[in-house]
Enzyme design. Sequence first.
Site, PDB file in Angstrom:
ATOM      1  N   GLY A 159       0.363  -5.177   0.757  1.00 58.73           N
ATOM      2  CA  GLY A 159      -0.806  -5.318  -0.116  1.00 58.73           C
ATOM      3  C   GLY A 159      -0.482  -6.014  -1.435  1.00 58.73           C
ATOM      4  CD  GLU A 215      -2.618  -7.915   2.688  1.00 57.59           C
ATOM      5  OE1 GLU A 215      -2.595  -6.756   2.230  1.00 57.59           O
ATOM      6  OE2 GLU A 215      -3.038  -8.196   3.813  1.00 57.59           O
ATOM      7  CD  GLU A 220       1.315  -5.509   5.654  1.00 54.72           C
ATOM      8  OE1 GLU A 220       2.116  -6.430   5.984  1.00 54.72           O
ATOM      9  OE2 GLU A 220       0.660  -5.540   4.606  1.00 54.72           O
ATOM     10  CB  ALA A 231      -0.904  -0.029   1.224  1.00 48.68           C
TER      11      ALA A 231
HETATM   12  N1  CAA Z   1       4.603   3.197  -0.790  1.00 51.01           N
HETATM   13  C1  CAA Z   1       5.026   4.356  -1.320  1.00 51.01           C
HETATM   14  N2  CAA Z   1       6.203   4.479  -1.963  1.00 51.01           N
HETATM   15  C2  CAA Z   1       6.998   3.386  -2.038  1.00 51.01           C
HETATM   16  C3  CAA Z   1       6.611   2.162  -1.500  1.00 51.01           C
HETATM   17  C4  CAA Z   1       5.355   2.076  -0.845  1.00 51.01           C
HETATM   18  N3  CAA Z   1       4.880   0.939  -0.319  1.00 51.01           N
HETATM   19  N4  CAA Z   1       7.601   1.262  -1.721  1.00 51.01           N
HETATM   20  C5  CAA Z   1       8.554   1.919  -2.396  1.00 51.01           C
HETATM   21  N5  CAA Z   1       8.200   3.215  -2.582  1.00 51.01           N
HETATM   22  C6  CAA Z   1       8.952   4.253  -3.279  1.00 51.01           C
HETATM   23  C7  CAA Z   1      10.124   4.747  -2.437  1.00 51.01           C
HETATM   24  O1  CAA Z   1       9.685   5.720  -1.516  1.00 51.01           O
HETATM   25  C8  CAA Z   1      11.019   5.315  -3.507  1.00 51.01           C
HETATM   26  O2  CAA Z   1      10.527   6.569  -3.896  1.00 51.01           O
HETATM   27  P1  CAA Z   1      11.557   7.794  -4.195  1.00 51.01           P
HETATM   28  O3  CAA Z   1      12.404   7.303  -5.326  1.00 51.01           O
HETATM   29  O4  CAA Z   1      10.643   8.914  -4.538  1.00 51.01           O
HETATM   30  O5  CAA Z   1      12.322   7.982  -2.926  1.00 51.01           O
HETATM   31  C9  CAA Z   1      10.818   4.368  -4.683  1.00 51.01           C
HETATM   32  O6  CAA Z   1       9.563   3.710  -4.432  1.00 51.01           O
HETATM   33  C10 CAA Z   1      11.888   3.297  -4.786  1.00 51.01           C
HETATM   34  O7  CAA Z   1      11.966   2.633  -3.530  1.00 51.01           O
HETATM   35  P2  CAA Z   1      13.346   2.477  -2.705  1.00 51.01           P
HETATM   36  O8  CAA Z   1      14.277   3.600  -3.000  1.00 51.01           O
HETATM   37  O9  CAA Z   1      12.982   2.241  -1.284  1.00 51.01           O
HETATM   38  O10 CAA Z   1      13.897   1.145  -3.387  1.00 51.01           O
HETATM   39  P3  CAA Z   1      14.862   0.074  -2.731  1.00 51.01           P
HETATM   40  O11 CAA Z   1      15.287  -0.832  -3.835  1.00 51.01           O
HETATM   41  O12 CAA Z   1      15.923   0.703  -1.897  1.00 51.01           O
HETATM   42  O13 CAA Z   1      13.922  -0.767  -1.706  1.00 51.01           O
HETATM   43  C11 CAA Z   1      11.896  -1.914  -1.060  1.00 51.01           C
HETATM   44  C12 CAA Z   1      12.849  -1.511  -2.212  1.00 51.01           C
HETATM   45  C13 CAA Z   1      12.605  -2.945  -0.159  1.00 51.01           C
HETATM   46  C14 CAA Z   1      10.686  -2.583  -1.704  1.00 51.01           C
HETATM   47  C15 CAA Z   1      11.502  -0.674  -0.241  1.00 51.01           C
HETATM   48  O14 CAA Z   1      11.047   0.338  -1.132  1.00 51.01           O
HETATM   49  C16 CAA Z   1      10.403  -0.917   0.769  1.00 51.01           C
HETATM   50  O15 CAA Z   1      10.668  -1.489   1.810  1.00 51.01           O
HETATM   51  N6  CAA Z   1       9.164  -0.446   0.473  1.00 51.01           N
HETATM   52  C17 CAA Z   1       8.059  -0.480   1.404  1.00 51.01           C
HETATM   53  C18 CAA Z   1       7.518  -1.885   1.574  1.00 51.01           C
HETATM   54  C19 CAA Z   1       6.400  -1.928   2.602  1.00 51.01           C
HETATM   55  O16 CAA Z   1       6.582  -1.665   3.772  1.00 51.01           O
HETATM   56  N7  CAA Z   1       5.192  -2.307   2.144  1.00 51.01           N
HETATM   57  C20 CAA Z   1       4.049  -2.479   2.996  1.00 51.01           C
HETATM   58  C21 CAA Z   1       3.129  -1.306   2.917  1.00 51.01           C
HETATM   59  S1  CAA Z   1       1.821  -1.441   4.112  1.00 51.01           S
HETATM   60  C22 CAA Z   1       0.612  -2.344   3.358  1.00 51.01           C
HETATM   61  O17 CAA Z   1       0.762  -2.824   2.247  1.00 51.01           O
HETATM   62  C23 CAA Z   1      -0.639  -2.497   4.199  1.00 51.01           C
HETATM   63  C24 CAA Z   1      -1.883  -2.847   3.515  1.00 51.01           C
HETATM   64  O18 CAA Z   1      -1.984  -3.776   2.742  1.00 51.01           O
HETATM   65  C25 CAA Z   1      -3.084  -2.084   3.820  1.00 51.01           C
END
Ligand code: CAA
Length: 258
Positions: free
Chosen positions: A109, A112, A132, A64
């Site tokens: 998400g 999921e 999460e 998400a």
């Molecule tokens: N939401 C918003 N932006 C995201 C994102 C997310 N879930 N995941 C990645 N991005 C964005 C980053 O902010 C970054 O943006 P900028 O270039 O503008 O800074 C871009 O995508 C590239 O990401 P990274 O620089 O972080 O890339 P990386 O290769 O270093 O890492 C990653 C990759 C391990 C996937 C890391 O981005 C990450 O951990 N992302 C978040 C994962 C996460 O926590 N997901 C769960 C969300 S909660 C959820 O999903 C709940 C639900 O169902 C309701």
Amino acid sequence: MELVKLQLDAPFAVVTIDRPECLNALSSQVYREMIAILRQVEAMDEIRVVILTGAGEKAFAAGADIAQMVGENAIAGRRLSGLCHETADLLENMRQVTIAAVNGYALGGGCELTLACDLRLASENARFALPEVSLGIIPGGGGTQRLARLIGVGRAKEMIFTGDQIDAQEAYRMGLVNHVVPRDQLMSACRALGEKIVSRSGYAVALAKSAVNSSMDIDRRNGAEREKDLLGLAFATRDKQEGMEAFLARRTPQFEDF
Ligand code: CAA
């Protein structure tokens, strides 16, 4: 649609989450567009298989949209979860077979959504997690329900409580994905599996999907009753007659359009 693309190539529909600049993060708009597209596809008689994937080289969907969620309150959180569930339920229950083509990160998400598909094929670089708890929340798109059913409560709890990522081979060992294939063969592998399913009776596959899905929601005795009813229904189709006569005559069956 802006953030989700639909490509039709009957009997396949390819649905692509298209926000590669943020690893296909799932904003409310992404979910709304996906719901609209899936409803549209469900009504298409010529489509038998829906392949869901993510744009770019790195991600299926990294979860998400954290940039959106950070400023939101409890009501908005619940509403977002409602959208996640609606999308997942559509994938799970639509008359077509759904295949997740997991081309990279499938986190939160994103993971999921893959769990709601009928089948999951992963490229070698795919990574799965429900991270999460690292953000102070819990999975909200059915992850606490579907993951345990797929890989068992113990392993699901470890993934959910730690948020640790697992790679494609580990996901395969756990039964989280059906197959792992090289990145450049992912879509062709999905299509090959889809072609095989399409060559079977569409009515029978849809009835079987419905019967297996029932096992997730109802007890074994009622599930058995439902299986009996659906087998009875299968006996009422022309495909049943054709399939059995073709077998006895040692020819390939010509099933009806589904
Ligand atoms: N939401 C918003 N932006 C995201 C994102 C997310 N879930 N995941 C990645 N991005 C964005 C980053 O902010 C970054 O943006 P900028 O270039 O503008 O800074 C871009 O995508 C590239 O990401 P990274 O620089 O972080 O890339 P990386 O290769 O270093 O890492 C990653 C990759 C391990 C996937 C890391 O981005 C990450 O951990 N992302 C978040 C994962 C996460 O926590 N997901 C769960 C969300 S909660 C959820 O999903 C709940 C639900 O169902 C309701």
